[in-house]
Design an enzyme around this catalytic site. Sequence first.
Site, mmCIF file in Angstrom:
data_model
loop_
_atom_site.group_PDB
_atom_site.id
_atom_site.type_symbol
_atom_site.label_atom_id
_atom_site.label_comp_id
_atom_site.label_asym_id
_atom_site.label_seq_id
_atom_site.Cartn_x
_atom_site.Cartn_y
_atom_site.Cartn_z
ATOM 1 N N ASN A 1 0.826 -1.208 0.000
ATOM 2 C CA ASN A 1 0.000 0.000 0.000
ATOM 3 C C ASN A 1 0.860 1.257 0.000
ATOM 4 O O ASN A 1 1.044 1.888 -1.039
ATOM 5 C CB ASN A 1 -0.952 -0.020 1.196
ATOM 6 C CG ASN A 1 -1.944 1.126 1.164
ATOM 7 O OD1 ASN A 1 -1.928 1.944 0.257
ATOM 8 N ND2 ASN A 1 -2.816 1.186 2.149
ATOM 9 N N ASP A 2 1.409 1.605 1.159
ATOM 10 C CA ASP A 2 2.149 2.859 1.275
ATOM 11 C C ASP A 2 3.282 2.982 0.258
ATOM 12 O O ASP A 2 3.586 4.069 -0.215
ATOM 13 C CB ASP A 2 2.724 3.006 2.687
ATOM 14 C CG ASP A 2 1.627 3.244 3.724
ATOM 15 O OD1 ASP A 2 0.555 3.741 3.332
ATOM 16 O OD2 ASP A 2 1.847 2.923 4.900
ATOM 17 N N VAL A 3 3.892 1.856 -0.086
ATOM 18 C CA VAL A 3 5.059 1.909 -0.980
ATOM 19 C C VAL A 3 4.671 2.230 -2.414
ATOM 20 O O VAL A 3 5.529 2.373 -3.282
ATOM 21 C CB VAL A 3 5.866 0.591 -0.953
ATOM 22 C CG1 VAL A 3 6.427 0.331 0.430
ATOM 23 C CG2 VAL A 3 5.036 -0.588 -1.425
#
Lengths: 102, 467
Positions: free
Chosen positions: B395-397
């Site tokens: 997700n965040d990456v």
Amino acid sequence: MEIDPLIFRLSIFILAIFVGYYVVWSVTPSLHTPLMSVTNAISSVIIVGAIIAGLSGNSDSIFDTSSIFGFLAIALAAINIFGGFLVTQRMLAMYKKKKKDK
Amino acid sequence: MISANLSAIFYLFSGVLFILALRGLSSPETSRQGNLFGILGMIIAVTVTFLSIGNFSNGFVFVLIFILAGGAIGAFIAYKIPMTAMPELVAGFHSLVGLAAVFVAISAFLNPEAFKLGTPGNIKLGSLIEMSIGAAVGAITFSGSVIAFLKLQGIMSGSPITFKGQHPLNAIILSSIILLIYLLCSTQSPNFFWILLAVSFLIGFLIIIPIGGADMPVVISMLNSYSGWAAAGIGFTLENTALIITGALVGSSGAILSYIMCKGMNRSFFNVILGGFGATEETLSGSKNNEQRPVKSGNADDAAFLMKNASSVIIVPGYGMAVAQAQHALREMVDTLKKNDIKVSYAIHPVAGRMPGHMNVLLAEANVPYDEVFELEEINNDFANADVAFVIGANDVTNPVAKTDPQSPIYGMPVLDVEKCKSVLFVKRSLSPGYAGIDNDLFYKENTLMLFADAKKMTEDITKNLD
């Protein structure tokens, strides 16, 4: 004046840090997990200290407080040595290249 | 019985073999041989220790019994452990190294004659300093690793635990450790030794509790480093070169890995260690009310259709893939894609997963050839030319906000340029924000199709629809 043996050990230590620095930077990122498990295994070479501690009791009493700690440390380090090397071996065996024949 | 000089040379030799063991890891082909060097180095070190003691009293039998007992447990774990549980295993192993260092230090403190360090109450100053540093670092490694293990295992909540006055408290405890070492050395009193150990256990615990689950790659690497320094401390006490070399290698290895992980998140080491990341940001994103933005969602059929018509697909795995155990299902899907002459590669972010290289091991386990797996820098330019990006459990990456919004807590973090693909398939259970507590802009992009499902189930369904 003689040089204290400590200085020699310190020299080895400092140089080994540099060796470690360059060797670890050359480790491919895809093998970082095996790197951690193998460093785990090799740092358990602390077992040499544990063996000395375990055998420190005299012939009358094999188990005194000091040697019991030694024996416990032997068991802990042995878990790490066998576990660490074997799990590394197991992981590394999984890394395969693409098969050429299709 | 062999002479001290000869055994020192053998210890040096086993230290060199350990260097070669790490050197082997520069490529998968040489790595297996490297591991054998490591095993050989260990056998030499243990054998030499026996030979240098020479006096095989009755205790020898017990040494063997404890080695075999520990070895059997270790071997059993090594063969049984699922690859998804690697981070927990490594954290557990670190705790054992730490505890072993503590035990050796205790033993040496109680019976310094056996180690030729002086007599109880009159231990050589240098040895006492080395031993107390080794014991303190070992104790910190132990309790810190236990907390990391509990967090990774889910027994303890992965969210950061913070309280008022945490940092001043830690600072006081850390300075008390230095004071205790000083008192111990000047008085040789066992009381200070035990207090030192207790305080070190406590600080290890306190250092790790404020650090959140997704920061675990840094924590594990850091504890890896600590276990090395603890071993080196004991190595100085025992005047053993194998231990000193190994401690230095492991210490610097863990430090480099921590550095790589921090860089992967664009955060400073201290920022991670001080912890609390993700705890405060959550409220921030809640107030923005992003949930109401339109999202396109689809099913396995839509996903299969998109991929069938693609000529190249890039797969972006993350921790969610490990949680769902989806790596085998994923490889089956990729096999089907390849049968349809679609080019597939994998893109791995440095901090994907819970430890360095976590994703690579899982993909290797699922028989994905390692030359189809690429690091961020190697593959990031390819997203613009790829037809489909398949984000599974990450997700965040992938969050483009890291490039566009200086206000964002993850601004500046290197991210995979997933949004440049013609279309993005995003497998996720819900729209909930990722670890950093921030919304992912990618969800709302025109070319993104959200696939709300369990990663494994969705992948299997796509494979069925591909046929």
